[in-house]
Design an enzyme around this catalytic site. Structure first.
Site, PDB file in Angstrom:
ATOM      1  CG  HIS A 226      -2.122  -0.976   0.870  1.00 22.39           C
ATOM      2  ND1 HIS A 226      -2.406  -2.044   1.676  1.00 22.39           N
ATOM      3  CD2 HIS A 226      -2.985  -1.047  -0.171  1.00 22.39           C
ATOM      4  CE1 HIS A 226      -3.420  -2.723   1.156  1.00 22.39           C
ATOM      5  NE2 HIS A 226      -3.781  -2.146   0.035  1.00 22.39           N
TER       6      HIS A 226
ATOM      7  CB  CYS B  47      -9.608  -1.241 -10.007  1.00 22.94           C
ATOM      8  SG  CYS B  47     -10.127  -2.266  -8.627  1.00 22.94           S
TER       9      CYS B  47
HETATM   10  C1  PEP Z   1      -6.520  -4.911  -5.403  1.00 26.15           C
HETATM   11  O1  PEP Z   1      -6.432  -5.720  -4.467  1.00 26.15           O
HETATM   12  O2  PEP Z   1      -6.165  -5.155  -6.561  1.00 26.15           O
HETATM   13  C2  PEP Z   1      -7.096  -3.581  -5.161  1.00 26.15           C
HETATM   14  C3  PEP Z   1      -7.335  -2.759  -6.152  1.00 26.15           C
HETATM   15  O3  PEP Z   1      -7.283  -3.224  -3.868  1.00 26.15           O
HETATM   16  P1  PEP Z   1      -6.095  -2.709  -2.933  1.00 26.15           P
HETATM   17  O4  PEP Z   1      -4.866  -2.624  -3.769  1.00 26.15           O
HETATM   18  O5  PEP Z   1      -6.504  -1.408  -2.365  1.00 26.15           O
HETATM   19  O6  PEP Z   1      -6.028  -3.814  -1.917  1.00 26.15           O
END
Ligand code: PEP
Ligand code: MG
Length: 740
Positions: free
Chosen positions: A359, A667
């Site tokens: 993250h 996404c």
């Molecule tokens: C993912 O897991 O691909 C996603 C878009 O969510 P995050 O990266 O915020 O966990």
């Protein structure tokens, strides 16, 4: 005056006379330690140790005798950072004979690394004719001199105006994993670095001992206060946290050896703070070689406590502003910390332990901060105030770059800006492939400061609004009114363009300050929608805020980390309950799910009946599909998105969703990579959501791709089976002139 203190005070006199030449230092050490030879080797660029000064060896070897780090006793001492105390050095297997030095008559040898901030600047050596082991006191004295020498070498650059002190200016190159492309040049800002000790030598050891004891008292009281603030019957996470600190506290407080050692160093003539720093660095060096994760964590605790003790001795460090365009160097970095540093003006980030799908990396991309991860050993080589250069496109960090190198990179940065200016011409055009397949390229965002990117990139909307990011930025979950204001602003800014809001995805590495996960596998633990369903008031407040923000407009909301259709239904029921109460009711209310957990693949018929849309979160999907932690840098390259299992799953999903007329998008970070985006488009995933920096490059790339032609190529490649899918796709793209 005792031996070591007399030595230190004479060294101090030497320094007081201005620039002290190394030659005077080696003479003094040789005479005070009663050794026939004392030499200083200074580390030069290219990991070379050069004889910079000697008393007792031939003077014309100075500047000529050179050893690689790792070569000979001196090189081994520099490489391992360990003291080498040898009665018969010439018969040691590592001994490297250098005839020009005239060292044949000297049997015994004591080599001590000259280190500062974990970085080796050189090696200090004494030698004697008589074969003998140097005493503990002698080792101690030479280590103290080495500490002072380190200050001299790194403090003034050159000790007497000659290149003798160049150790601190050696450039170092590190190769890491790009987290966010771009170039940044600026002064190093070390995260949680100990403050430099400015006063090293003390006249009155008793007074220093008293200062140390008082500081220990202050530190203990500070820790007691800390424990008192943590309720014993509170949340388990807090109790665990207090236990851990307490444990580390007891470890240090009860470790008489540690304190006795600090006392010994103080009696040798150092100030209390210099003694703590020295002993902490000894501990650090000893434990650096330990691989056991538990012990390494204890090492981190020890460092924390040593820093606390230093703070107790030296007072709180003022929270100084980050020097213009600083480069943040950290071992680990949480998303909230990154936001904090961003607000303080850092221009680039280099993290020893971070991977592109973590993250912190996602946030770095959102904020447009050039960032690198997986840079082993970087912190040991850097010091606050060094210059640093991040070339995140090439995955490189250069510490202390030469001026010419800096200029070249600044020129490259200008060229890069020019390239972006060229890409900007794509902003107003609709995304489509060369053979006319319409695409939708959307933005992944999480902060209101990112909203102008909609206009800047000409994106088709927001395909993922990570609502937890704003909460991480403010340090807590906002109340309904505040949340509604945040979401309303997003919708206002987006205007006619669609926005997919994702409900809070907290947990794992997205922890609010003060929360500690006590789970063994937090990524698979009590996080995200699981928290929302178990604490429905929290989720309902957020859903109400979203409905209030919509104020009669269309609203699209999706839930993260859904593992079963039942979970989705439960979350949807909460939304429907809120929607029935909030006025004005939203225009069109669409409720969808993220697909991040493979188990949903076996519930597709039921799922497709329940949802209004699906968005694939490829970051988590890959993590769970391959059982490979997305935050573990060493696993980052191990499994490929462009591989049969991933493509088979996506194809199956797209076919099923199309048959059920359920809109589908992706996404995860895969959407922002050219080859992945190309393959996704070919599979029929025509809505891709990605960080702002990728929209225009992906739009430009897709406009050159004949998707029809590529589809047949891809089918053939997949039929061919085996590995090499990525290489085959890349070869085709290169042949077509789509990829550089
Ligand atoms: C993912 O897991 O691909 C996603 C878009 O969510 P995050 O990266 O915020 O966990
Ligand atoms: Mg996810």
């Amino acid at each position: 005056m005792s031996g070591p203190r007399r030595l230190l005070s004479r060294l101090r006199d030497l320094r007081a006379h201005g620039a002290a030449p190394l030659s005077a230092l080696v003479q003094l050490v040789a005479s005070e330690l009663v050794s026939e030879v004392c030499s200083v080797y200074v580390q030069r660029p290219g990991d070379i140790l050069e004889l910079a000064a000697t008393e007792g060896l031939k003077q014309d070897a100075i500047g000529r005798t050179r050893l690689r780090v790792g070569e000979g006793i001196v090189g081994l001492c520099a490489a391992t950072g360990a003291v080498m105390n040898l009665p018969d050095a010439q018969n040691h297997p590592a001994f490297a004979y250098r005839p020009e030095t005239g060292e044949e008559p000297f049997a015994s040898m004591l080599s001590v690394p000259v280190r500062r901030g974990g970085r080796t600047l050189g090696v200090l050596v004494v030698q004697n004719r008589t074969p003998r082991n140097f005493t503990e006191h002698e080792v101690d004295d030479l280590e103290t001199v080495a500490m002072l020498l380190a200050e001299m070498l790194s403090g003034s650059g050159a000790i007497d105006g000659s290149p003798e002190g160049l150790g601190a200016t050696v450039p170092r190159l590190f190769t890491g994993t790009p987290l966010m492309g771009g170039i940044a040049v600026g002064p190093v800002v070390l995260l949680r670095s100990a403050r430099p000790v400015v006063r090293l030598l003390a006249d009155n050891p008793q007074a220093e001992q008293v200062r140390l004891e008082q500081a220990m008292d202050r530190m203990r009281r500070g820790l007691d206060d800390l424990f008192a603030d943590v309720p014993n019957n509170g949340r388990t996470a807090d109790v665990t946290a207090s236990r851990e600190v307490l444990e580390a506290y007891r470890l240090v407080a009860s470790d008489a050896g540690w304190l006795r050692r600090v006392g010994d160093v103080i009696r040798g003539g150092l100030t209390a703070e210099a003694a703590v720093q020295r002993v902490a660095s000894e501990l650090h060096d000893r434990m650096r070689r330990i691989n056991d994760p538990y012990l390494r964590e204890r090492l981190a605790d020890m460092e924390d406590l040593a820093n606390r003790l230093l703070t107790a001795l030296m007072g709180e460090a003022p929270r100084t502003p980050v020097p213009g365009g600083g480069i943040l160097l950290a071992r680990r970095l949480g998303p909230a910390e990154l936001l904090d540093w961003h607000a303080r003006g850092i221009a680039g980030v280099a993290v020893e332990e971070a991977s592109p799908s973590g993250h912190a990396a996602i946030l770095a991309r959102a904020l447009g901060i050039p960032a690198l991860g997986t840079l082993r050993g970087m912190l040991d080589s850097a010091e606050q105030g060094d210059d640093a250069l991040i070339d995140a496109d090439e995955g490189q960090l250069i510490l202390r770059p030469e001026a010419e190198v800096q200029r070249a990179y600044l020129r490259a940065q200008e060229a890069r800006n020019a390239k972006y200016a060229e890409l900007a011409t794509w902003r107003g055009r609709a995304a489509a492939t060369a053979d006319g397949v319409a695409m939708k390229l959307m933005l992944n965002v999480g902060l209101s400061i990112e909203l102008p990117q909609l206009a800047r990139t000409g994106a088709d909307g927001i395909g993922l609004f990570r609502t937890e990011i704003a909460m991480l930025a403010r340090g807590s979950v906002a109340d309904v009114a505040e949340q509604a204001a945040i979401y309303a602003r997003v919708m206002d800014e987006a205007g006619d363009k669609p926005v997919l809001f994702r409900t809070l995805d907290l947990g794992a590495d997205k922890l609010l300050p003060g929360t500690i996960s006590e789970e063994e596998n937090p990524a698979m633990g009590w996080r995200s929608l699981r928290v929302g369903l178990d604490r429905p008031a929290l989720l309902r407040r957020q859903l109400r805020a979203l409905l209030l923000a919509a104020g009669g407009r269309d609203l699209s909301v999706m839930f993260p980390m859904v593992a079963t259709v039942a979970e989705f239904r439960a979350a949807k029921a909460l939304m429907m309950a809120e929607a029935s109460r909030v006025r004005p009711a939203p225009g069109r209310l669409r409720i969808g799910t993220m697909l991040e957990i493979p188990a949903l693949m076996w519930q597709l018929p039921e799922l497709l009946k329940a949802v209004d849309f699906i968005s694939v979160g490829s970051n988590d999907l890959l993590q769970f599909l391959f059982a490979a932690d997305r935050g573990t840098p060493s696993l980052y390259d191990r499994y490929d998105f462009l591989s049969p299992p991933v493509l088979d799953i996506l194809e199956q999903l797209i076919v099923a969703a199309n048959a059920a007329s359920i809109p589908m998008s992706l996404c995860g970070e895969a959407a922002s990579k050219p080859l992945e985006a190309l393959v996704l488009a070919a599979l029929g995933m025509t809505t891709l959501s990605m960080p702002a920096g990728s929209i225009l490059p992906i739009k430009a790339m897709l406009s050159q791709a004949d998707l029809g032609a590529f589809r047949s190529v891809l089918t053939a490649i997949r039929r061919g089976g085996g590995g090499g899918l990525r290489e085959s796709v890349a070869t085709w793209a290169r042949e077509q002139g789509i990829l550089a």
